[in-house]
Design an enzyme around this catalytic site. Sequence first.
Site, PDB file in Angstrom:
ATOM      1  N   TYR A   1       1.055  -0.971   0.145  1.00  0.00           N
ATOM      2  CA  TYR A   1       0.179  -0.147   0.027  1.00  0.00           C
ATOM      3  C   TYR A   1       0.699   1.217  -0.004  1.00  0.00           C
ATOM      4  O   TYR A   1       0.470   2.219  -0.778  1.00  0.00           O
ATOM      5  CB  TYR A   1      -0.845  -0.078   1.209  1.00  0.00           C
TER       6      TYR A   1
ATOM      7  N   GLN B   1     -16.151   6.250   1.288  1.00  0.00           N
ATOM      8  CA  GLN B   1     -15.051   6.242   0.477  1.00  0.00           C
ATOM      9  C   GLN B   1     -15.057   5.123  -0.643  1.00  0.00           C
ATOM     10  O   GLN B   1     -15.201   3.976   0.011  1.00  0.00           O
ATOM     11  CB  GLN B   1     -13.662   6.016   1.246  1.00  0.00           C
TER      12      GLN B   1
ATOM     13  N   LYS C   1     -13.399   2.512  -3.179  1.00  0.00           N
ATOM     14  CA  LYS C   1     -12.069   2.097  -3.716  1.00  0.00           C
ATOM     15  C   LYS C   1     -12.018   1.847  -5.125  1.00  0.00           C
ATOM     16  O   LYS C   1     -12.946   1.028  -5.731  1.00  0.00           O
ATOM     17  CB  LYS C   1     -11.556   0.721  -3.014  1.00  0.00           C
TER      18      LYS C   1
ATOM     19  N   ASP D   1     -11.536   6.798  -4.245  1.00  0.00           N
ATOM     20  CA  ASP D   1      -9.978   6.680  -3.770  1.00  0.00           C
ATOM     21  C   ASP D   1      -9.351   5.752  -4.749  1.00  0.00           C
ATOM     22  O   ASP D   1      -9.577   4.400  -4.465  1.00  0.00           O
ATOM     23  CB  ASP D   1      -9.860   6.138  -2.429  1.00  0.00           C
TER      24      ASP D   1
ATOM     25  N   GLU E   1      -9.707  11.271  -4.536  1.00  0.00           N
ATOM     26  CA  GLU E   1      -8.351  10.932  -3.342  1.00  0.00           C
ATOM     27  C   GLU E   1      -7.296  10.084  -4.111  1.00  0.00           C
ATOM     28  O   GLU E   1      -7.474   8.959  -4.741  1.00  0.00           O
ATOM     29  CB  GLU E   1      -8.984  10.046  -2.325  1.00  0.00           C
TER      30      GLU E   1
ATOM     31  N   ASP F   1      -3.540  11.594  -0.299  1.00  0.00           N
ATOM     32  CA  ASP F   1      -3.264  10.622   0.810  1.00  0.00           C
ATOM     33  C   ASP F   1      -1.799  10.118   0.892  1.00  0.00           C
ATOM     34  O   ASP F   1      -1.043  10.488   1.644  1.00  0.00           O
ATOM     35  CB  ASP F   1      -4.470   9.434   0.606  1.00  0.00           C
TER      36      ASP F   1
ATOM     37  N   LYS G   1      -2.843  10.078   7.229  1.00  0.00           N
ATOM     38  CA  LYS G   1      -2.524   8.836   7.930  1.00  0.00           C
ATOM     39  C   LYS G   1      -1.560   9.035   9.252  1.00  0.00           C
ATOM     40  O   LYS G   1      -0.419   9.526   9.148  1.00  0.00           O
ATOM     41  CB  LYS G   1      -1.843   7.685   7.269  1.00  0.00           C
TER      42      LYS G   1
ATOM     43  N   TRP H   1     -11.491   7.223   9.732  1.00  0.00           N
ATOM     44  CA  TRP H   1     -11.347   5.789   9.349  1.00  0.00           C
ATOM     45  C   TRP H   1     -11.098   5.029  10.461  1.00  0.00           C
ATOM     46  O   TRP H   1      -9.515   5.287  10.600  1.00  0.00           O
ATOM     47  CB  TRP H   1     -11.059   5.741   7.915  1.00  0.00           C
TER      48      TRP H   1
HETATM   49  C1  0XW Z   1      -9.383   3.322   3.557  1.00  0.00           C
HETATM   50  N1  0XW Z   1      -8.042   3.411   4.292  1.00  0.00           N
HETATM   51  C2  0XW Z   1      -8.173   4.597   5.438  1.00  0.00           C
HETATM   52  C3  0XW Z   1      -7.676   2.013   4.728  1.00  0.00           C
HETATM   53  C4  0XW Z   1      -6.682   1.344   3.845  1.00  0.00           C
HETATM   54  O1  0XW Z   1      -5.307   1.010   4.373  1.00  0.00           O
HETATM   55  C5  0XW Z   1      -6.478   2.288   2.675  1.00  0.00           C
HETATM   56  C6  0XW Z   1      -6.741   3.886   3.377  1.00  0.00           C
HETATM   57  C7  0XW Z   1      -6.976   4.813   2.293  1.00  0.00           C
HETATM   58  O2  0XW Z   1      -7.675   5.910   2.351  1.00  0.00           O
HETATM   59  O3  0XW Z   1      -6.301   4.851   1.218  1.00  0.00           O
HETATM   60 MG    MG Z   2      -6.853   6.822   0.803  1.00  0.00          MG
END
Ligand code: 0XW
Ligand code: MG
Length: 379
Positions: free
Chosen positions: A67, A173, A175, A204, A229, A252, A276, A331
């Site tokens: 990641y 969010q 993916k 994202d 994102e 991010d 993060k 999150w």
């Molecule tokens: C959704 N998240 C907060 C958890 C995963 O590790 C990826 C991350 C993101 O926003 O990319």
């Molecule tokens: Mg992200």
Amino acid sequence: MKFKAYKIERTQMKLAGINVYNVDVPAVRQLKLASATVLHLQSTVVELITDTRLVGFGETCPAGPVYQPQHMLGARAALQEIGSSLIGLDPRNIGQLNRTMDAALNGSRYAKAAIDIAAWDIAGQAYNRRVCDLLGGATGGTIPAYYSISRASPDEMAREARERQREGYARIQLKIGGRDVEEDIETLHKVKGATALGIRIAADANRSLTSRDAMFLSHRCRGISMVMEQPCNTIEEIAAIRHQLCHPVYMDESAEDVNSILRATSGGVVDGFGLKLTRVGGISALRTIRDICDALSLPHTCDDTWGGDIIAAACVHVGATVAPSRFEGCWIAAPHIRGHFDDENPVRIEAGRIQVPTGPGLGVTPRRDQLGSPIMSFG
Ligand code: 0XW
Ligand code: MG
């Protein structure tokens, strides 16, 4: 007129030992991103032991080795390098602790973050205050969470988005990326059709889109209120297309530390951040970034990539101090993982919101049986 001189009593406190533990974080629901699928992980928990009865806990848990550049064994190697340099320091002096870590090892902020979090936990307990109180005070007793929907077919993602909105989430969010961009475009339109007005959407791509696909997607989703994102791999790639996109851009993975955030904001590259906690260096660094974003009116989240109750509590404490107009929610991994580190004070989401822990420090204590024996000790 005479003034009474008040003296601040200085109590002594020293770091007497550090234990590092491996804690299994079993998944109940995988999270499929463009580049990886997050499943069962092993978290690294740090215990700072003082020469008083106080101990503090910190944690770092990268979401696997793909990641982002941070990974589990890297965190442990970094802790091995810095651990002994901290013994004897006052853990309430968090600035000195961070400077000592930087003098012992260049980089590896995500490992240092575990120590920083544990030091805030001790400081809170020592002053009998919650971490959010030490950070300036909480906006309320609960804060909003957001939900990350795993990459799946457009129909499945739309169905889940509707369910999560009904459950109480104000932000989701989605993916995207790592597949034909047409499928992502279809997904975003179906999600819009399946959800009621008012839901906030972040698409994202986790670094995966080419600038061409990012532009296609943005233009074909012009009528959808959403943010994009981390659409592309680097700040430079995002900067190159930014003014050709129809949507606000959040950074991010490229938001690595205070300096990268300053670069992105001074260059006007972004409209907000998915932040993060451990990647940027822990609570101390996230506090600085929170204040930069506040001054620049930039919204952001307060999350981490994965982890148990310690990381979740730390994110929630910082998140609770973000001005509501700037806050995009927290999150936490709780909906994806089995059990809690602290069964009495679990950090969990109810109807889209998280209660801010009420005890001093982080307000969570991992169960001893879950920690097992340390994999590394200092002092
Ligand atoms: C959704 N998240 C907060 C958890 C995963 O590790 C990826 C991350 C993101 O926003 O990319
Ligand atoms: Mg992200």
